[in-house]
Design an enzyme around this catalytic site. Structure first.
Site, PDB file in Angstrom:
ATOM      1  N   SER A 180       0.799  -1.224   0.000  1.00  0.00           N
ATOM      2  CA  SER A 180       0.000   0.000   0.000  1.00  0.00           C
ATOM      3  C   SER A 180       0.832   1.273   0.000  1.00  0.00           C
ATOM      4  O   SER A 180       0.310   2.349  -0.288  1.00  0.00           O
ATOM      5  CB  SER A 180      -0.943   0.017   1.208  1.00  0.00           C
ATOM      6  N   HIS A 185       0.553   5.137   6.884  1.00  0.00           N
ATOM      7  CA  HIS A 185       1.181   5.670   5.679  1.00  0.00           C
ATOM      8  C   HIS A 185       1.623   7.124   5.828  1.00  0.00           C
ATOM      9  O   HIS A 185       0.943   7.920   6.479  1.00  0.00           O
ATOM     10  CB  HIS A 185       0.205   5.568   4.503  1.00  0.00           C
ATOM     11  N   ASP A 189      -2.141   8.582   7.948  1.00  0.00           N
ATOM     12  CA  ASP A 189      -3.066   7.766   8.720  1.00  0.00           C
ATOM     13  C   ASP A 189      -2.284   6.881   9.684  1.00  0.00           C
ATOM     14  O   ASP A 189      -1.145   7.197  10.032  1.00  0.00           O
ATOM     15  CB  ASP A 189      -3.999   6.961   7.805  1.00  0.00           C
TER      16      ASP A 189
END
Length: 344
Positions: free
Chosen positions: A40, A311, A308
């Protein structure tokens, strides 16, 4: 940290273009193509169409990205931003990594997806294998794997047995054995300029800070120590590849651990004021639950290292990418940087 096909032409390619424009009148990119494999941290939306919790195709993700919501796991640009991308949120070196979040595309499948791409490219080159190999040898291949093998596997004992099946040393060795095979497969498919990233300080991300017994700003060093075992082995693997194990290949090791550590230690220098909380999230350190749909994020994302629970923000991503691209220090890119790799 987690998509169906993860070939990402990335922010690095964007940086290659920017560098060419900044340093000369040339408008052409320094390499013909950039292929991205990962999780991600570099997924540009590959997970949007699969059944998984590891998705970011909703506001406020993308709040600072020109195209808005895309599935990138940050407010703006990723570390490597988006041309051809095989990366997938929650993906890992091991196939079972990330299963707790739902469907995803592990590294083995990402390599398989690239093999299918090579078959398609061979048609474009009208079966001329030498011409295709020559083309691919000029491309840069980026692979950022390993974070989820710790976050969403080894250190998640309620879902996985690896934490009890392996010591930290044995687990790092098992990951490196699998990763070595996967990277060798990419080499056999034509990759010659390859960038691999170490795992960052995930013992210091808001998700871990929210769970670790302490003040909320103290890193979980047991996790960081386990990661260092993998990172040290990965750098040695790069040396072996460069010293003749994979003839004609040039591998570059990016030290994301040191890069992210530098961001925190010198936060004020980069304009950051908040180093231990997500800009968007719920609970302690905004790290107990990640950014929810339509949640109102912090007002000034430029002051936050983390977007967040997991990340980095757009600003943090670009700072780290620039250091990897042109830094003269081998603390960030070893044995050469991305700019030098592109020129080979």
């Amino acid at each position: 940290m987690g998509s169906s096909s993860e070939l990402v032409f990335s922010g690095f390619l964007a940086l290659l273009w920017l560098s060419a424009r900044a340093c000369s009148q040339a408008q052409e990119p320094q390499v013909p193509c950039f292929f991205i494999f990962g999780d991600s941290l570099v997924d540009n939306g590959n997970n949007n169409g699969i059944l998984t919790l590891a998705r970011a195709n909703y506001r406020p993700y993308g709040i600072d990205f020109p195209q808005g919501v895309t599935g990138r796991f940050t407010n703006g640009r990723t570390y490597v931003d988006a041309l051809v991308n095989y990366a997938s949120g929650a993906a890992g070196i091991r196939d079972e990594t990330g299963n707790n979040l739902g469907d995803h595309i592990p590294m083995n499948q990402q390599v398989s997806n690239f093999a299918n791409t090579v078959v398609q490219m061979r048609r474009f080159f009208r079966g001329d294998t030498n011409a295709l190999n020559s083309y691919l040898s000029k491309c840069i291949f980026y692979s950022g794997m390993g974070s989820n093998d710790y976050l969403n596997n080894y250190f998640m004992p309620d879902f996985y047995s690896t934490g009890s099946d392996y010591t930290t040393k044995a687990y790092a060795a098992a990951l490196l054995q699998d990763y070595s095979r996967q990277l060798t497969e990419l080499y056999e498919l034509g990759a010659r300029k390859v960038v691999v990233t170490s795992v960052g300080q995930i013992g210091c991300i808001p998700y871990q800070l929210a769970r670790f017994n302490g003040s909320g700003s103290q890193c979980n060093e047991s996790i960081n120590k386990a990661i260092i075992l993998f990172n040290t082995g990965l750098r040695k693997l790069v040396d072996r590849f460069n010293n003749g194990q994979l003839p004609g290949a040039k591998f570059v090791y990016l030290d994301s651990f040191q890069n992210s550590k530098d961001l925190v230690l010198n936060a004020a220098t980069y304009g950051f004021e908040v180093v231990d909380k997500g800009c968007c999230g719920v609970g302690k350190n905004n790290g107990q639950i990640t950014c929810l749909p339509l949640q109102e994020p912090c007002d000034d994302r430029r002051k936050y290292i983390f977007w967040d629970a997991f990340h980095p923000t757009d600003v943090a991503n670009i700072i780290m990418a620039k250091k990897s691209f042109s830094s003269k220090s081998q603390s960030y890119a070893y044995p050469i940087n991305i700019q030098q790799l592109a020129m080979l």
